[in-house]
Every structure is written in structure tokens, then in C-alpha cells.
Design a protein around this motif. Structure first.
Motif, mmCIF file in Angstrom:
data_model
loop_
_atom_site.group_PDB
_atom_site.id
_atom_site.type_symbol
_atom_site.label_atom_id
_atom_site.label_comp_id
_atom_site.label_asym_id
_atom_site.label_seq_id
_atom_site.Cartn_x
_atom_site.Cartn_y
_atom_site.Cartn_z
ATOM 1 N N LEU A 26 0.816 -1.367 -0.115
ATOM 2 C CA LEU A 26 0.008 0.032 -0.024
ATOM 3 C C LEU A 26 1.011 1.257 -0.005
ATOM 4 N N GLN A 27 0.498 2.235 -0.740
ATOM 5 C CA GLN A 27 1.211 3.591 -0.761
ATOM 6 C C GLN A 27 0.698 4.488 -0.012
ATOM 7 N N LEU A 28 1.441 4.948 1.023
ATOM 8 C CA LEU A 28 0.962 6.028 1.806
ATOM 9 C C LEU A 28 0.994 7.265 1.161
ATOM 10 N N LEU A 29 -0.315 8.000 1.284
ATOM 11 C CA LEU A 29 -0.687 9.329 0.325
ATOM 12 C C LEU A 29 -0.887 10.332 1.428
ATOM 13 N N ALA A 30 -0.684 11.728 1.262
ATOM 14 C CA ALA A 30 -1.098 12.648 1.850
ATOM 15 C C ALA A 30 -1.913 13.660 0.866
ATOM 16 N N ASP A 31 -2.795 14.456 1.328
ATOM 17 C CA ASP A 31 -3.379 15.607 0.346
ATOM 18 C C ASP A 31 -2.244 16.762 0.340
ATOM 19 N N ALA A 32 -2.044 17.031 -1.127
ATOM 20 C CA ALA A 32 -1.237 18.371 -1.401
ATOM 21 C C ALA A 32 -1.918 19.588 -0.710
ATOM 22 N N ARG A 33 -3.214 19.631 -0.961
ATOM 23 C CA ARG A 33 -3.926 20.557 -0.508
ATOM 24 C C ARG A 33 -5.177 20.063 0.280
ATOM 25 N N PRO A 34 -5.964 20.869 1.178
ATOM 26 C CA PRO A 34 -6.796 20.428 2.093
ATOM 27 C C PRO A 34 -8.309 20.275 0.996
ATOM 28 N N GLY A 35 -9.020 19.270 1.143
ATOM 29 C CA GLY A 35 -10.093 19.096 0.128
ATOM 30 C C GLY A 35 -11.173 19.850 1.058
ATOM 31 N N THR A 36 -12.397 19.829 0.190
ATOM 32 C CA THR A 36 -13.645 20.515 0.689
ATOM 33 C C THR A 36 -14.472 19.410 1.489
ATOM 34 N N GLU A 49 -3.990 16.169 -6.636
ATOM 35 C CA GLU A 49 -2.715 16.004 -6.357
ATOM 36 C C GLU A 49 -2.511 15.496 -4.860
ATOM 37 N N TYR A 50 -1.655 14.777 -4.814
ATOM 38 C CA TYR A 50 -1.221 14.035 -3.561
ATOM 39 C C TYR A 50 0.369 14.126 -3.317
ATOM 40 N N VAL A 51 0.609 13.761 -2.065
ATOM 41 C CA VAL A 51 2.178 13.505 -1.672
ATOM 42 C C VAL A 51 2.227 12.246 -1.346
ATOM 43 N N ARG A 52 3.507 11.598 -1.906
ATOM 44 C CA ARG A 52 3.773 10.074 -1.358
ATOM 45 C C ARG A 52 4.594 10.165 -0.151
#
Length: 206
Positions: A26-36, A49-52
Motif C-alpha cells: 500500500l502506498q501511503l499518501l497525503a493531500d497536497a492541499r486540503p479538500g472540501t 494532487e497528492y504527496v507520497r
């Protein structure tokens, strides 16, 4: 194939529980910018867009006839990780079982040699003596019931971005407790007789 199907046909026996195991990356991913967030008449929105944040491996151990499973994530997928999982299975999950019948695929770490790499020979031998291992055939990992559990886990628990191992293990622990509370079993219906009919092209012609 028939070896594994024969194991699945065995009646429930708490002294010889049939346990299946599998793992997935599993790839751990974070949001590049906050969602709505969601609002009346508008679903939640997520930026594309996401950050690995690296990768990890999810391990699932399950006993289909009992309706029990254990899921957790490790940062690596090594012989030591597999050996630690077996140790926990035999000493914590099934300390009173005479022998655990373990079904898994042919991954290079899925063998008793991993136990000897992780533990002193005496302990490795003791753990190995309480295992009855059955491997699914090459290109036949679909015969592993643990793949069903991983599929359910993915749909029910991993539908969003998770950025770190601690959060992931919290989610996996919650999923494990919820599914175990319902004692959801697996009704495996593909038998040896079915295999000899539907997969007869795999058998030699005499």
C-alpha cells in the motif's frame, strides 16, 4: 490445487484451525492541499494532487470457519515480518491449538526458513512443529481465501488517502474489531469435484 481444496473441505476443529494469510503493498499518501468537506447537496471533494509518504505492507490472517481475522501494517515485507506474524499467530492468537493449518501463496518469505532466520533454532523448530503449511499453486493465488478478506478490507477500510503507518494501523484495528464482532464467515463452494469439471484442461490426458 486439490491439496488446498481438500483443506477447505475439512470440518471445523479448534485443535487444528485452518488459517489463511496474505499480504498486499500500500502506498501511503497525503493531500497536497486540503479538500472540501461534504455539505448539504454537495459531496466531499478531494484535490487530485497528492504527496507520497512511502509504502508499507498490509498483512491479513483469517480463520474462515470461525469468522476471525487479524489485519495490520508493517513498513516492510521481509522474512522477519513473516516470522513475527507466525509467532503472534501461534503464541497469542492460537496458544492452545495443537497445530495450525496455514494456507498461503508461494511468496519467497512464506516458509519455515524465515523462522530460523528470525529466532534461535530451538524456538524456530518449536513454532515450525505447530504448523501444517499448504501453498496455493503457482498462478493460483485466487485459491487463497485471504484474498477475499483483503478485497473486503480494501473496499471497506482503504477508500481514502492515509499518510502514515500509525493512522493506517488504527483503521485496520477498527476494521478487525468490527468484522470479528459479526463473526463473518466465508462460504467457500468451489470443491475438488468442481475443479475436475471446470478446470479439466489443467489435468493430464491419460
Amino acid at each position: 490445487m486439490e491439496d488446498v481444496l481438500g483443506v477447505y473441505a475439512r470440518p471445523y476443529d479448534p485443535a487444528f484451525p485452518v488459517v489463511v494469510m496474505d499480504e498486499k503493498p500500500l502506498q501511503l499518501l497525503a493531500d497536497a492541499r486540503p479538500g472540501t468537506p461534504a455539505a448539504p447537496g454537495r459531496p466531499a471533494r478531494e484535490d487530485s494532487e497528492y504527496v507520497r509518504h512511502g509504502t508499507c505492507s498490509i498483512f491479513v490472517w483469517a480463520e474462515p470457519l470461525r469468522g476471525w481475522r487479524r489485519a495490520y501494517a508493517e513498513p516492510t515485507r521481509t522474512r522477519l515480518d513473516f516470522a513475527a506474524g507466525v509467532d503472534h499467530l501461534l503464541t497469542v492468537d492460537y496458544p492452545d491449538a495443537e497445530k495450525v493449518v496455514l494456507v498461503m501463496d508461494n511468496l519467497n518469505t512464506h516458509n519455515t526458513a524465515s523462522l530460523y532466520q528470525a529466532f534461535p533454532a530451538e524456538k524456530a523448530s518449536e513454532l515450525a512443529s505447530r504448523l501444517e503449511i499448504h501453498h496455493t499453486p503457482k498462478h493460483g493465488s485466487w485459491l487463497n481465501i485471504a484474498e477475499i478478506e483483503l478485497s473486503c478490507l480494501t473496499k471497506q477500510c482503504l477508500g481514502r488517502r492515509i499518510h502514515d503507518l500509525e493512522t493506517l494501523n488504527t483503521e485496520l484495528d477498527a476494521w478487525t474489531k468490527a468484522t470479528n464482532a459479526h463473526e463473518r464467515q466465508v462460504d467457500w463452494r468451489f470443491t475438488t469435484s468442481d475443479a475436475r469439471i471446470k478446470l479439466r484442461h489443467l489435468y493430464p490426458v491419460l
